[in-house]
Scaffold this active site. Structure first.
Site, PDB file in Angstrom:
ATOM      1  N   GLU A  31      -7.463 -33.917   1.307  1.00 31.40           N
ATOM      2  CA  GLU A  31      -7.280 -32.510   0.921  1.00 31.40           C
ATOM      3  C   GLU A  31      -6.078 -31.603   0.858  1.00 31.40           C
ATOM      4  O   GLU A  31      -5.284 -32.303   1.790  1.00 31.40           O
ATOM      5  CB  GLU A  31      -8.422 -31.643   1.504  1.00 31.40           C
ATOM      6  CG  GLU A  31      -9.726 -31.817   0.885  1.00 31.40           C
ATOM      7  CD  GLU A  31     -10.610 -30.865   1.134  1.00 31.40           C
ATOM      8  OE1 GLU A  31     -10.373 -29.828   1.763  1.00 31.40           O
ATOM      9  OE2 GLU A  31     -12.146 -30.990   0.895  1.00 31.40           O
ATOM     10  N   HIS A  87      -7.120 -24.759  -2.071  1.00 28.88           N
ATOM     11  CA  HIS A  87      -7.067 -25.809  -1.525  1.00 28.88           C
ATOM     12  C   HIS A  87      -7.859 -27.023  -2.549  1.00 28.88           C
ATOM     13  O   HIS A  87      -8.370 -26.548  -3.918  1.00 28.88           O
ATOM     14  CB  HIS A  87      -8.021 -26.107  -0.187  1.00 28.88           C
ATOM     15  CG  HIS A  87      -9.505 -25.617  -0.341  1.00 28.88           C
ATOM     16  ND1 HIS A  87     -10.170 -24.668  -0.681  1.00 28.88           N
ATOM     17  CD2 HIS A  87     -10.468 -26.795  -0.388  1.00 28.88           C
ATOM     18  CE1 HIS A  87     -11.382 -24.668  -0.751  1.00 28.88           C
ATOM     19  NE2 HIS A  87     -11.496 -26.111  -0.828  1.00 28.88           N
ATOM     20  N   HIS A  89     -10.037 -30.406  -3.816  1.00 27.62           N
ATOM     21  CA  HIS A  89     -11.084 -31.331  -3.391  1.00 27.62           C
ATOM     22  C   HIS A  89     -10.864 -32.618  -4.099  1.00 27.62           C
ATOM     23  O   HIS A  89     -11.234 -32.771  -5.376  1.00 27.62           O
ATOM     24  CB  HIS A  89     -12.603 -30.903  -4.208  1.00 27.62           C
ATOM     25  CG  HIS A  89     -13.249 -29.480  -3.439  1.00 27.62           C
ATOM     26  ND1 HIS A  89     -14.286 -29.030  -3.504  1.00 27.62           N
ATOM     27  CD2 HIS A  89     -12.888 -28.966  -2.261  1.00 27.62           C
ATOM     28  CE1 HIS A  89     -14.663 -27.868  -2.731  1.00 27.62           C
ATOM     29  NE2 HIS A  89     -13.728 -28.050  -1.824  1.00 27.62           N
ATOM     30  N   ASP A 100     -16.067 -23.975   3.109  1.00 30.50           N
ATOM     31  CA  ASP A 100     -15.168 -23.426   2.112  1.00 30.50           C
ATOM     32  C   ASP A 100     -15.578 -21.663   2.248  1.00 30.50           C
ATOM     33  O   ASP A 100     -14.722 -20.938   2.395  1.00 30.50           O
ATOM     34  CB  ASP A 100     -15.271 -23.693   0.424  1.00 30.50           C
ATOM     35  CG  ASP A 100     -14.566 -25.223   0.497  1.00 30.50           C
ATOM     36  OD1 ASP A 100     -13.976 -25.718   1.412  1.00 30.50           O
ATOM     37  OD2 ASP A 100     -14.792 -25.600  -0.469  1.00 30.50           O
TER      38      ASP A 100
END
Length: 161
Positions: A31, A87, A89, A100
């Site tokens: 990630e 961010h 995935h 999250d």
């Protein structure tokens, strides 16, 4: 004083999104995580009220693996222009996990980027984890090298805002 401003985020600069997409691809299969920084839209040549995401801040000491990314809170700058988080995935799922959602409490917009990290492989969310619109905008961003070109008067003016 609050870290995240309350004014609406109206879009993300195309250059900032491109940077995040590339960084996510380079970090794969782990990630990727960063914080979003915004400027008033009119200051970057966008004729709208609100803020435009102009930068993605990479926080030193961020640790990531294929399932999570963790930012060291003690290394997050006190940035008065912070507007949210971003961010990736690596599994391509563009929905926030429970973990999250726990991080979405601060900031107005949160972006999740999914593999294969193309121009449409992302989604924006509000603080509650609901999908929200976020336009990709052609903004007049300053040269990154100019970030280090400032005077004490510039610092004082920034603090007085």
């Amino acid at each position: 004083m609050r870290l995240f401003r309350s004014r609406e985020v109206v879009g993300i600069a195309a250059d900032a999104l491109d940077f995040a997409l590339e960084a996510s691809a380079e970090t794969h299969p782990n990630e990727y995580m960063g914080l979003l920084r915004g400027e008033e839209a009119r200051r970057v040549g966008v004729d709208r009220d609100g803020y435009v995401v102009t930068d993605v801040l990479i926080i030193p000491g961020t640790v990531s693996d294929p399932y999570s990314a963790t930012v060291r809170n003690d290394l997050v700058p006190n940035d008065f222009h912070a507007v949210g988080s971003i961010h990736s995935h690596p599994n391509g799922v563009l929905r926030p996990s429970d973990a999250d959602l726990d991080t979405f409490g601060s900031g107005r917009v949160h972006i999740i980027i999914g593999s294969p990290y193309g121009p449409d492989d992302w989604e924006a969310f509000d603080q509650s984890g609901e999908v929200r619109d976020l336009d990709v905008l052609d903004a007049d961003l300053s040269d990154p090298e100019s970030f280090f070109d400032f005077t004490q008067d510039d610092i004082d003016a920034e603090l007085d805002r």
